[in-house]
Structures are given as C-alpha cells and as structure tokens.
Design a protein around this motif. Structure first.
Motif, PDB file in Angstrom:
ATOM      1  N   GLN A  99      43.704  48.637  -7.566  1.00 22.24           N
ATOM      2  CA  GLN A  99      43.910  48.943  -6.154  1.00 22.24           C
ATOM      3  C   GLN A  99      43.385  47.825  -5.255  1.00 22.24           C
ATOM      4  O   GLN A  99      43.944  47.546  -4.191  1.00 22.24           O
ATOM      5  CB  GLN A  99      43.210  50.265  -5.805  1.00 22.24           C
ATOM      6  N   GLY A 100      42.331  47.163  -5.673  1.00 20.43           N
ATOM      7  CA  GLY A 100      41.776  46.071  -4.868  1.00 20.43           C
ATOM      8  C   GLY A 100      42.751  44.918  -4.719  1.00 20.43           C
ATOM      9  O   GLY A 100      42.834  44.292  -3.646  1.00 20.43           O
ATOM     10  N   PHE A 101      43.533  44.630  -5.770  1.00 17.86           N
ATOM     11  CA  PHE A 101      44.528  43.562  -5.678  1.00 17.86           C
ATOM     12  C   PHE A 101      45.644  43.923  -4.706  1.00 17.86           C
ATOM     13  O   PHE A 101      46.182  43.056  -4.008  1.00 17.86           O
ATOM     14  CB  PHE A 101      45.122  43.285  -7.061  1.00 17.86           C
ATOM     15  N   SER A 102      45.965  45.214  -4.622  1.00 21.52           N
ATOM     16  CA  SER A 102      46.986  45.646  -3.665  1.00 21.52           C
ATOM     17  C   SER A 102      46.523  45.425  -2.237  1.00 21.52           C
ATOM     18  O   SER A 102      47.304  44.993  -1.382  1.00 21.52           O
ATOM     19  CB  SER A 102      47.317  47.128  -3.907  1.00 21.52           C
ATOM     20  N   ILE A 103      45.269  45.724  -1.961  1.00 21.41           N
ATOM     21  CA  ILE A 103      44.730  45.500  -0.611  1.00 21.41           C
ATOM     22  C   ILE A 103      44.700  44.012  -0.287  1.00 21.41           C
ATOM     23  O   ILE A 103      45.077  43.574   0.807  1.00 21.41           O
ATOM     24  CB  ILE A 103      43.322  46.106  -0.507  1.00 21.41           C
ATOM     25  N   LEU A 104      44.272  43.201  -1.261  1.00 20.17           N
ATOM     26  CA  LEU A 104      44.226  41.750  -1.049  1.00 20.17           C
ATOM     27  C   LEU A 104      45.622  41.189  -0.807  1.00 20.17           C
ATOM     28  O   LEU A 104      45.819  40.334   0.069  1.00 20.17           O
ATOM     29  CB  LEU A 104      43.580  41.080  -2.268  1.00 20.17           C
ATOM     30  N   TRP A 105      46.603  41.658  -1.550  1.00 24.49           N
ATOM     31  CA  TRP A 105      47.973  41.174  -1.375  1.00 24.49           C
ATOM     32  C   TRP A 105      48.513  41.548   0.007  1.00 24.49           C
ATOM     33  O   TRP A 105      49.202  40.754   0.650  1.00 24.49           O
ATOM     34  CB  TRP A 105      48.865  41.746  -2.452  1.00 24.49           C
ATOM     35  N   GLY A 106      48.185  42.746   0.464  1.00 20.63           N
ATOM     36  CA  GLY A 106      48.638  43.156   1.788  1.00 20.63           C
ATOM     37  C   GLY A 106      48.071  42.268   2.887  1.00 20.63           C
ATOM     38  O   GLY A 106      48.748  41.984   3.875  1.00 20.63           O
ATOM     39  N   GLN A 107      46.832  41.815   2.724  1.00 15.03           N
ATOM     40  CA  GLN A 107      46.216  40.937   3.721  1.00 15.03           C
ATOM     41  C   GLN A 107      46.790  39.520   3.675  1.00 15.03           C
ATOM     42  O   GLN A 107      46.941  38.865   4.702  1.00 15.03           O
ATOM     43  CB  GLN A 107      44.697  40.898   3.504  1.00 15.03           C
ATOM     44  N   LEU A 108      47.101  39.067   2.455  1.00  9.98           N
ATOM     45  CA  LEU A 108      47.638  37.709   2.312  1.00  9.98           C
ATOM     46  C   LEU A 108      49.131  37.624   2.599  1.00  9.98           C
ATOM     47  O   LEU A 108      49.649  36.530   2.817  1.00  9.98           O
ATOM     48  CB  LEU A 108      47.371  37.190   0.890  1.00  9.98           C
ATOM     49  N   LEU A 109      49.805  38.763   2.578  1.00 12.64           N
ATOM     50  CA  LEU A 109      51.253  38.745   2.732  1.00 12.64           C
ATOM     51  C   LEU A 109      51.681  38.166   4.069  1.00 12.64           C
ATOM     52  O   LEU A 109      52.606  37.349   4.135  1.00 12.64           O
ATOM     53  CB  LEU A 109      51.812  40.163   2.578  1.00 12.64           C
ATOM     54  N   SER A 110      51.000  38.585   5.155  1.00 14.71           N
ATOM     55  CA  SER A 110      51.384  38.091   6.481  1.00 14.71           C
ATOM     56  C   SER A 110      51.136  36.587   6.611  1.00 14.71           C
ATOM     57  O   SER A 110      51.963  35.862   7.175  1.00 14.71           O
ATOM     58  CB  SER A 110      50.608  38.851   7.560  1.00 14.71           C
ATOM     59  N   VAL A 111      49.997  36.122   6.064  1.00 13.46           N
ATOM     60  CA  VAL A 111      49.693  34.690   6.136  1.00 13.46           C
ATOM     61  C   VAL A 111      50.697  33.887   5.314  1.00 13.46           C
ATOM     62  O   VAL A 111      51.193  32.837   5.751  1.00 13.46           O
ATOM     63  CB  VAL A 111      48.260  34.424   5.637  1.00 13.46           C
ATOM     64  N   THR A 112      51.032  34.396   4.135  1.00 13.51           N
ATOM     65  CA  THR A 112      51.996  33.702   3.275  1.00 13.51           C
ATOM     66  C   THR A 112      53.377  33.647   3.916  1.00 13.51           C
ATOM     67  O   THR A 112      54.044  32.606   3.907  1.00 13.51           O
ATOM     68  CB  THR A 112      52.087  34.408   1.918  1.00 13.51           C
ATOM     69  N   THR A 113      53.796  34.766   4.486  1.00  4.69           N
ATOM     70  CA  THR A 113      55.112  34.814   5.122  1.00  4.69           C
ATOM     71  C   THR A 113      55.188  33.852   6.292  1.00  4.69           C
ATOM     72  O   THR A 113      56.177  33.126   6.460  1.00  4.69           O
ATOM     73  CB  THR A 113      55.414  36.244   5.600  1.00  4.69           C
ATOM     74  N   PHE A 114      54.145  33.823   7.119  1.00  2.32           N
ATOM     75  CA  PHE A 114      54.135  32.907   8.263  1.00  2.32           C
ATOM     76  C   PHE A 114      54.180  31.453   7.815  1.00  2.32           C
ATOM     77  O   PHE A 114      54.940  30.640   8.362  1.00  2.32           O
ATOM     78  CB  PHE A 114      52.880  33.150   9.112  1.00  2.32           C
ATOM     79  N   THR A 115      53.374  31.120   6.795  1.00  2.00           N
ATOM     80  CA  THR A 115      53.319  29.732   6.323  1.00  2.00           C
ATOM     81  C   THR A 115      54.662  29.281   5.760  1.00  2.00           C
ATOM     82  O   THR A 115      55.174  28.204   6.091  1.00  2.00           O
ATOM     83  CB  THR A 115      52.227  29.577   5.264  1.00  2.00           C
ATOM     84  N   LEU A 116      55.257  30.126   4.913  1.00  2.00           N
ATOM     85  CA  LEU A 116      56.536  29.765   4.323  1.00  2.00           C
ATOM     86  C   LEU A 116      57.628  29.652   5.378  1.00  2.00           C
ATOM     87  O   LEU A 116      58.447  28.725   5.350  1.00  2.00           O
ATOM     88  CB  LEU A 116      56.925  30.792   3.262  1.00  2.00           C
TER      89      LEU A 116
END
Length: 224
Positions: A42-59
């Motif tokens: 479950q911790g990886f799911s929370i981490l992915w949710g936080q990184l998703l917006s940053v990754t999407t913006f960067t790409l």
C-alpha cells in the motif's frame, strides 16, 4: 513521416514499454496468488500517486519542447529546400538554348549551359549533404576524412574540390559555406559569359535567394 521508424518515440521506448508491461503482469499474477500482498504494498501506491503528477508534468513539458524544436527545424528545412529549388528553376529558365530550325521543335540547352546546370545541381547536392551533416550526428561521419574520400569515390566531389574543402581553414561543420560561395561565383561567372540570360535584376534576385538560404540554415544551427 508516418512510415518512419528509426529515431521515433516508439523505436526508442518499445523495449522499456514491454518491460514495464511484463512487470505489471507479474505483479497482477502475484496479487492473484497472494491477496494479502496488496496491503503490504500500500505504501508504494501512495508514493506512486504523489509522483504521478510530477512525472506527468515533466514528460508533458519536455515532450512539448521537443515537438516545438522539431517543428521549427522542419519549417526551416522546408524553406531551405524551397529556396534551393528556386535557384534551380531560375537557372534552368534563364540558361541559353539553341534555337530550333522549326517552331514545332522544342529548343535544347547549349552544351555550355547544360554543363553549368549540371554543375549547379551537383553543388546543391553537396551543399545539402554537408549542411545536414553538420547538424545531425547520424550524418556527421560524412565530414570525416573517410567520409569526404567516399564523396569523391561516388563522384559527388572532384579530387580538387575535396582538396580545397579539407585544406580550408574552417571547421568541418562550416564547409557548406564554401560550397554556397562556389554556387554564387558559378552563377556570376556564367551570367557574365552569357550562359544565363538576364540583367542586374536577375542577379539581384538570385543573390536574395542565396541570402535567404544562408539565413535558413543559420537558423537551424541556432535552434540546435
């Protein structure tokens, strides 16, 4: 362009894409075997949710920047191609011809004008090769000593032209400037000797096209 594969996003990312798909399939398979594993990750799911917006913006940002650069270089290249075509059309239209014996027989180029036109076309070909070789790594081997010798072997350059270009005190990535000067001098001398029919306005128009060509390939270099 749609049929091109090498150098596209798909050709660069298909391996990592398949690897991620295989990894995701493996995780789903583990979830089926061990349902309690979901709570432990479950911790990886929370981490992915936080990184998703940053990754999407960067790409998205860098993809837009890359497309903008590609579009500018493409526009400059098309304009450069158009002005080179203008030079060829102008020279072909003003080259001297033999007058036919009858009106129903089409005129033909004189031997001298045909020779000059063939030389103009070869200089344009050499200019294109050296110009884009100075911009792209995939064509940069053309500027090496081996690449220049290969141009001579293929008949694109003469041995004397090869010697002049390699001995010139200019960087290898600036040799196309010398070829553009050859093209201008060839036109001026041909007009003075009567190979091309036209006055000073014709010469001025030709020079303006050459100035636009210099500006276009200079703009490509500035963007890169």
């Amino acid at each position: 362009l749609w049929r091109q594969w090498r150098g596209t996003v798909f050709s660069e990312t298909w391996k990592s894409g398949l690897l991620n798909m295989a990894l995701a399939t493996f995780v789903v398979f583990l979830y089926g075997l061990y349902p309690q594993l979901k709570d432990k990750l479950q911790g990886f799911s929370i981490l992915w949710g936080q990184l998703l917006s940053v990754t999407t913006f960067t790409l998205t940002f860098f993809l837009n920047q890359s497309y903008g650069l590609w579009r500018k270089c493409y526009d400059y290249s098309r304009r450069l191609q158009g002005r080179l075509n203008d030079l060829g059309m102008t020279c072909a239209a003003h080259a001297t011809r033999d007058k036919p014996s009858r009106p129903d027989i089409p005129s033909t180029y004189t031997a001298q004008s045909r020779q000059v036109l063939e030389l103009v076309s070869r200089y344009v070909r050499v200019f294109n090769l050296l110009t884009y070789a100075s911009f792209t790594r995939s064509h940069r081997p053309i500027l090496t000593p081996r690449g220049m010798r290969r141009l001579v072997e293929r008949g694109i350059l003469t041995p004397k032209e090869h010697e002049i270009l390699t001995d010139a005190e200019v960087p290898a990535t600036q040799r196309h400037n010398a070829v553009l000067v050859w093209l201008i001098r060839l036109f001026l001398e041909a007009r003075q000797t009567g190979v091309f029919e036209g006055g000073m306005g014709f010469e001025q128009q030709f020079m303006e096209k050459c100035h636009v060509i210099r500006g276009q390939y200079g703009a490509i270099g500035d963007e890169l």
